[in-house]
Design a protein around this motif. Structure first.
Motif, PDB file in Angstrom:
ATOM      1  N   UNK A 182     -45.594   2.676   7.430  1.00  0.00           N
ATOM      2  CA  UNK A 182     -44.790   3.515   8.322  1.00  0.00           C
ATOM      3  C   UNK A 182     -43.891   2.656   9.211  1.00  0.00           C
ATOM      4  N   UNK A 183     -42.654   3.071   9.393  1.00  0.00           N
ATOM      5  CA  UNK A 183     -41.699   2.297  10.181  1.00  0.00           C
ATOM      6  C   UNK A 183     -41.723   2.739  11.646  1.00  0.00           C
ATOM      7  N   UNK A 241     -50.609   5.676  20.179  1.00  0.00           N
ATOM      8  CA  UNK A 241     -50.682   6.371  21.473  1.00  0.00           C
ATOM      9  C   UNK A 241     -51.423   5.542  22.510  1.00  0.00           C
ATOM     10  N   UNK A 242     -51.085   5.755  23.761  1.00  0.00           N
ATOM     11  CA  UNK A 242     -51.750   5.023  24.844  1.00  0.00           C
ATOM     12  C   UNK A 242     -53.177   5.512  25.058  1.00  0.00           C
ATOM     13  N   UNK A 259     -52.967  10.993  13.273  1.00  0.00           N
ATOM     14  CA  UNK A 259     -51.720  11.720  13.395  1.00  0.00           C
ATOM     15  C   UNK A 259     -51.210  12.237  12.055  1.00  0.00           C
ATOM     16  N   UNK A 260     -51.523  11.553  10.971  1.00  0.00           N
ATOM     17  CA  UNK A 260     -51.136  12.010   9.643  1.00  0.00           C
ATOM     18  C   UNK A 260     -52.085  13.083   9.096  1.00  0.00           C
ATOM     19  N   UNK A 310     -54.142   0.757  15.838  1.00  0.00           N
ATOM     20  CA  UNK A 310     -52.900   1.377  15.385  1.00  0.00           C
ATOM     21  C   UNK A 310     -53.102   2.112  14.066  1.00  0.00           C
ATOM     22  N   UNK A 311     -53.795   1.489  13.129  1.00  0.00           N
ATOM     23  CA  UNK A 311     -53.990   2.090  11.814  1.00  0.00           C
ATOM     24  C   UNK A 311     -54.863   3.357  11.893  1.00  0.00           C
ATOM     25  N   UNK A 312     -55.894   3.282  12.727  1.00  0.00           N
ATOM     26  CA  UNK A 312     -56.815   4.424  12.845  1.00  0.00           C
ATOM     27  C   UNK A 312     -56.124   5.617  13.501  1.00  0.00           C
TER      28      UNK A 312
END
Length: 473
Positions: free
Chosen positions: A339-340, A345-346, A368-369, A361-363
């Protein structure tokens, strides 16, 4: 008859001799051979010699000779010898930053029976005041890491301890503080190959500051800031256009007090082709060319889906037989989709995953997907359980949601002996079978999918390879 007297051939010489004889020996009797002729000629000869100015009057010569010569002795004034002025010297050895050392002082010609003190300054700032011994010496210990690296001006003033404003002597010296040497240890700390961690240690245990730069093939690919204890952790991005294998280098840039240092964090093996013929090279030390899933695992490396565990100058480890964790699965799928400009999220959507955790980030991207909803708990947020082993049925669910096949209908008859239409994830697992991503495991009772078994890392490589090279092709 006239009587003739023969003259000496040199009358002048004779006169001088006679005069000298007269002056030096007045009392000596005159020779009779010369007395009569001189007396007979009388004043004529005398007048002639006098006119020539060569012979003085005998009487005057006699008078001068009689008087003794008076020698005057010059008066000598009394000499005052001044006492030598007080002086002081200062010496300091060359040291490294963080090293404890002593500055030596030596004062001479100082007043006796006087309490003396030495005021020591560094670059114009007073460092300390110390007392001198009776012999005029003193040593000042410099505290550890109290003076920054560089060349410094030392100065010392010797004063009367009772009247400190009275300076008896001053001197200057120099102090050189070298940078402390450092050592950096670095390695890949996670399976994703994008994170490097380590520590910078110093020669004398001081605290280094600054940053660490990650480079690959001469190109900067990432960086990290040092913590207070010298540790660091940061990510890097694989450089594009590499045509040969390179060392991943971690370089500490140093600071004013600490020198720079470098270390190899791992070796990046480049797949030629790229990745069209992964069976032709070995990417991991524990996956030989004869390994059952060598092609799939080497392909994973080529595409950047897995970098394994660094071993320094050796090929990295893949650990094919180990169970795949749920967080590693998230990393595989994230890289697969690439993903670009994704921004994590914070606030984490999961109770057991926080910003800064490995694969955060990956998790969160999987959340979100809609690829993972985690496990419900009473806190209000679900758990992701990142360190748990991934089950084969959960892998099937992730894959199915990722591809979202339209119009797929699960078969009424299961292709696996251990699976029925009422089984959990039946649709997702049978889709894997139809998409030719799995054929299950052959057993005496038929082929089984083994839904509850943990998924091995080598099996995951096979699934991802088939999804991209077969299903999506």
């Amino acid at each position: 008859m006239r009587k003739t007297i023969f003259r000496a051939k040199n009358a002048r010489l004779l006169g001088v001799v006679l005069s000298a004889t007269f002056v030096m020996a007045v009392a000596a009797p005159t020779s009779t051979a010369f007395a009569s002729p001189l007396d007979s000629e009388g004043s004529g000869t005398a007048n002639e010699q006098t006119s020539a100015g060569e012979v003085q009057d005998p009487s005057s010569l006699s008078s001068e000779a009689a008087d003794p010569i008076k020698t005057q002795t010059p008066e000598v004034s009394p000499t005052t010898v001044e006492a030598p002025l007080p002086s002081v010297s200062i010496t300091a050895p060359t040291i490294s930053f963080g090293q404890t050392t002593a500055v030596s002082l030596q004062a001479t010609n100082v007043p006796v029976d006087t309490a003396l003190a030495a005021i020591v300054s560094v670059d114009g700032a007073v460092l300390k005041t110390v007392s001198l011994t009776s012999s005029g010496t003193a040593k000042l210990t410099l505290p550890k890491a109290s003076i920054a690296a560089g060349d410094h001006r030392l100065s010392v003033s010797i004063v009367d301890a009772a009247a400190i404003a009275t300076v008896l002597a001053t001197a200057e010296g120099s102090l050189t503080v070298k940078q402390a040497t450092t050592k950096i240890d670095a390695s890949w700390t996670t399976d994703n190959g994008e994170s490097v961690g380590g520590r910078v240690t110093t020669q004398l245990g001081t605290s280094p500051t600054g940053s660490v730069i990650f480079s690959l093939g001469g190109k900067t690919v990432g960086s990290a800031q040092l913590a207070k204890d010298g540790s660091f952790k940061g990510s890097f991005t694989l450089a594009q256009g590499l045509t040969s294998s390179h060392d991943l280098v971690a370089s500490y840039v140093g600071d004013g007090n600490h020198s720079a240092s470098t270390a190899t964090a791992g070796v990046v093996v480049v797949c030629y082709g790229p990745c069209r013929w992964p069976e032709s090279f070995q990417a991991f030390s524990d996956v030989s060319l004869q390994h059952k899933f060598h092609k799939e695992i080497a392909w994973m490396y080529c595409n950047g889906y897995s970098r394994g565990w660094s071993q320094g100058f050796e090929l990295p480890l893949y650990k094919p037989s180990e169970n795949l964790t749920r967080s590693a699965m998230a990393a595989f799928v994230y890289r697969l989709e690439a993903p670009k400009n994704y921004q994590a999220p914070s606030e984490s959507p999961f109770a057991d995953v926080n910003p800064g955790d490995p694969f955060y980030k990956e998790i969160t991207w999987m959340w979100q997907r809609g690829l993972s909803r985690g496990y419900a708990n009473q806190s209000g947020k679900p758990d992701f359980r990142p360190n748990n082993s991934l089950s084969r049925e959960a892998m099937a669910a992730f894959m199915y949601r990722l591809e979202a096949p339209k119009g797929f209908k699960a078969p009424k008859k299961s292709p696996f002996a251990d699976l029925t239409p009422k089984s959990k994830f039946y649709t997702e697992i049978t889709w894997l079978h139809e998409a030719k991503l799995t054929t299950g495991s052959k057993t005496a009772n038929g082929r089984k999918f083994l839904s509850k078994d943990s998924l091995s890392r080598e099996a995951m490589a096979a699934f991802v390879y088939r999804l991209v090279e077969n299903y999506r092709a």
